[in-house]
Design a protein around this motif. Structure first.
Motif: not given
Length: 581
Positions: A296, A299-300, A339, A343, A359, A363-364, A366-367
């Motif tokens: 992650f 990706i970010n 992230t 996370g 991106n 990520v944010t 999805s976390n």
């Protein structure tokens, strides 16, 4: 570019290095083994227990532990609501700030007692020093300690121990973990320029015109800042949070904050290994989460380093995306911070998440959907092992063996509780209110960006509330306007009222329903008879099983939230790539 990646790598190495030391200390604290602070803290804790009448050796059942949390949080919630609504006449109010609207006060109260710290107000203009210290700062300690207590109770249950006593766990979490580190951290913050004062704003004449003055907000920031990060609270003393130079003045304070955010969640996994007497499994789980987390981060960071193709085309060269970022942190530390903060469910920000490339939005979000990379204070560890229980069940079905975890059978009750926590509560707390808001984008949501990004803004706000994160994409009409704005623009008031009240549902559902479920799950497992390992036992401390667990986590997350991600940041990425955005 290389310098940014080196900064990220060194920060991650520091985190890994401190994990076994801090994890061992946490385990010793809650296994009631001797620590170096015992001579100082034992007498103080005995006095506290006698004053509040807590029988320190009395273990609680899952329901008793949950009721103790609910009762104490109700009392603390009433206290913070009283302070905020009466801050106008309470002391330590040099700017003479009055009471906010009732719905802002209610949202703030629920947000801080749930360890979320979602802010629909500007800290330096809406809250007095008394509210910041006695109300919000106090709850930063208690809400974080509550999460640690739940995580420890869950680990005890998994390993066949009684759940313990909530009031004892709460006290030990504050006195032996949070407070000592915060004292040292606050001193370090003060030493490098973070203010800690009860004086009012500093007033200066401007360079443009000596007859025009400007007020620079100050306050007791340093002690507030360290518990904000260590306790995974995230609420800023100032409106722009850790992007403000008084909260986060330089690279050193930025490093302190990142390490503080992630240190307890990572160390709790190691502490589990000591409780379970299985360090191998702890490192395997740690490695699994680390791989997803690093992916992650990459990706970010790639998205921010490559920048916006439309802007690059205008410039004629590739430039990082520095929109909404502080130059002193740059693309690398901004991507890493974003992230880490989502996370760990902290929610502090050193850049504007709304300005990140798709991106970063992916990520944010999805976390916060997964909640275990690394997860909330204590509760994230419990969520992680709830996924392991589901993985045990799924793997047992595939190989035709009775599902067992740490020598205890996983049966219908445990699977139902784990599934309820992971597959039902979190999506309900996010998707139902988001669907209502999106059905009325102008009347309720107040979306500032049309299309895919506006969709992501709405989803992010509820995901942040339900995951007890508190950060925001912003761009929504979620702040109550001033009295003048209320008199002249009723629509913004309706937007703010909707966001304050609807996110309260997500805050409460995302905090207390999972806590009750986790405690009942742990209580159920703790009462099971341990079965000796045999050649037919499905071992959970292997690389193969850990890989299966990672698959279960990603598949369940994808099945639940992938449509939302597809219609938000993923579609926005294609939109930008085609040169439309």
């Amino acid at each position: 570019m290389l310098q940014g990646w080196i900064q990220i790598a060194l920060t991650l190495l520091i985190i890994v290095a401190i994990t076994p030391f801090f994890g061992r200390y946490i385990a010793r604290v809650f296994l009631e083994q001797r620590t170096f602070l015992d001579p100082i803290l034992n007498p103080i804790e005995r006095v506290l227990y006698s004053l509040i009448g807590v029988p320190t050796r009395e273990n609680m059942t899952g329901w008793q532990y949950a009721r103790a949390i609910l009762y104490s949080n109700i009392v603390m919630g009433l206290l913070i609501f009283f302070i905020i609504m009466n801050q106008g006449w309470l002391p330590f109010n040099p700017t003479k700030v009055g009471a906010p609207t009732w719905d802002t006060a209610l949202h703030t109260t629920i947000s801080f007692i749930t360890n979320t710290n979602q802010q629909h107000y500007s800290g330096e203009t809406y809250m007095s020093y008394a509210s910041q210290m006695w109300g919000l700062g106090y709850h930063m300690f208690t809400s974080a300690a509550t999460g640690i207590a739940v995580g420890i109770a869950f680990i005890r249950g998994l390993t066949g121990r009684p759940l313990g006593n909530f009031y004892v766990d709460l006290t030990r979490a504050i006195m032996r973990i949070l407070l000592p580190i915060c004292i040292v951290g606050a001193i370090a913050m003060i030493a490098v320029g973070v203010p800690e004062t009860l004086a009012g704003p500093a007033v200066f004449s401007t360079l443009e015109d000596p007859n025009i003055s400007q007020a620079i907000a100050l306050g007791p920031v340093a002690h507030f800042e360290i518990i904000k990060q260590l306790g995974e609270n995230g609420g800023g003393f100032f409106a722009i949070n850790s992007a403000h130079p008084f909260e986060n003045p330089n690279g050193f304070t930025n490093l302190i904050q990142i390490v503080a955010m992630i240190s307890i969640p990572t160390s709790m996994i190691y502490a589990y290994g000591l409780f379970a007497n299985n360090i191998k499994q702890a490192w395997l789980v740690y490695g699994m989460v680390s791989v997803i987390f690093i992916a992650f981060v990459v990706i970010n960071a790639i998205g921010e380093y490559n920048g916006n193709p439309a802007v690059n085309a205008l410039l004629g060269s590739q430039q990082p995306n520095l929109e909404g970022k502080e130059v002193r942190f740059g693309w690398a530390q901004s991507a890493l911070f974003a992230t880490v903060t989502t996370g760990t469910m902290t929610g502090a920000v050193n850049s504007l998440h709304d300005s990140f490339m798709p991106n970063g939005g992916f990520v944010t979000l999805s976390n916060m959907f997964l909640q275990i990379i690394w997860g909330g204070q204590g509760t994230g560890t419990a969520y992680l092992f709830a996924y392991l229980i589901l993985a045990v069940f799924a793997t047992g079905l595939m190989v035709g063996r009775t599902p067992e975890f740490l020598g205890r059978k996983i049966e219908k009750r445990e699977v139902v509780l784990a599934s309820f926590l992971i597959l039902l509560v979190h999506p309900i707390a996010i998707l139902i209110p988001a669907g209502i808001a999106l059905a009325f984008p102008d009347q309720l949501a107040g979306i500032s960006n049309p299309g895919f990004h506006g969709f992501a803004q709405v989803i992010y706000e509820y995901a942040s509330a339900a995951a007890n994160n508190g950060s925001g994409f912003e761009g929504l009409g979620d702040s109550q306007p001033s009295p003048i704005a209320i008199a002249t623009g009723a629509e913004t008031t309706v937007n703010a009222l909707w966001w304050n009240l609807s996110t309260c549902f997500s805050l409460l559902a995302g905090r207390y329903v999972p806590i009750i479920g986790l405690l009942l799950l742990a209580d159920s497992i703790s009462h099971k008879q341990q079965i000796p390992y045999t050649v037919g036992t499905l071992r959970t401390d292997t690389g193969l099983f850990t890989g299966v667990t990672a698959g279960v986590i990603l598949i369940l997350g994808a099945l639940t939230f992938f449509p939302v991600l597809a219609f938000g940041p993923i579609s926005e990425a294609f939109w930008i790539a085609k040169g439309i955005g």
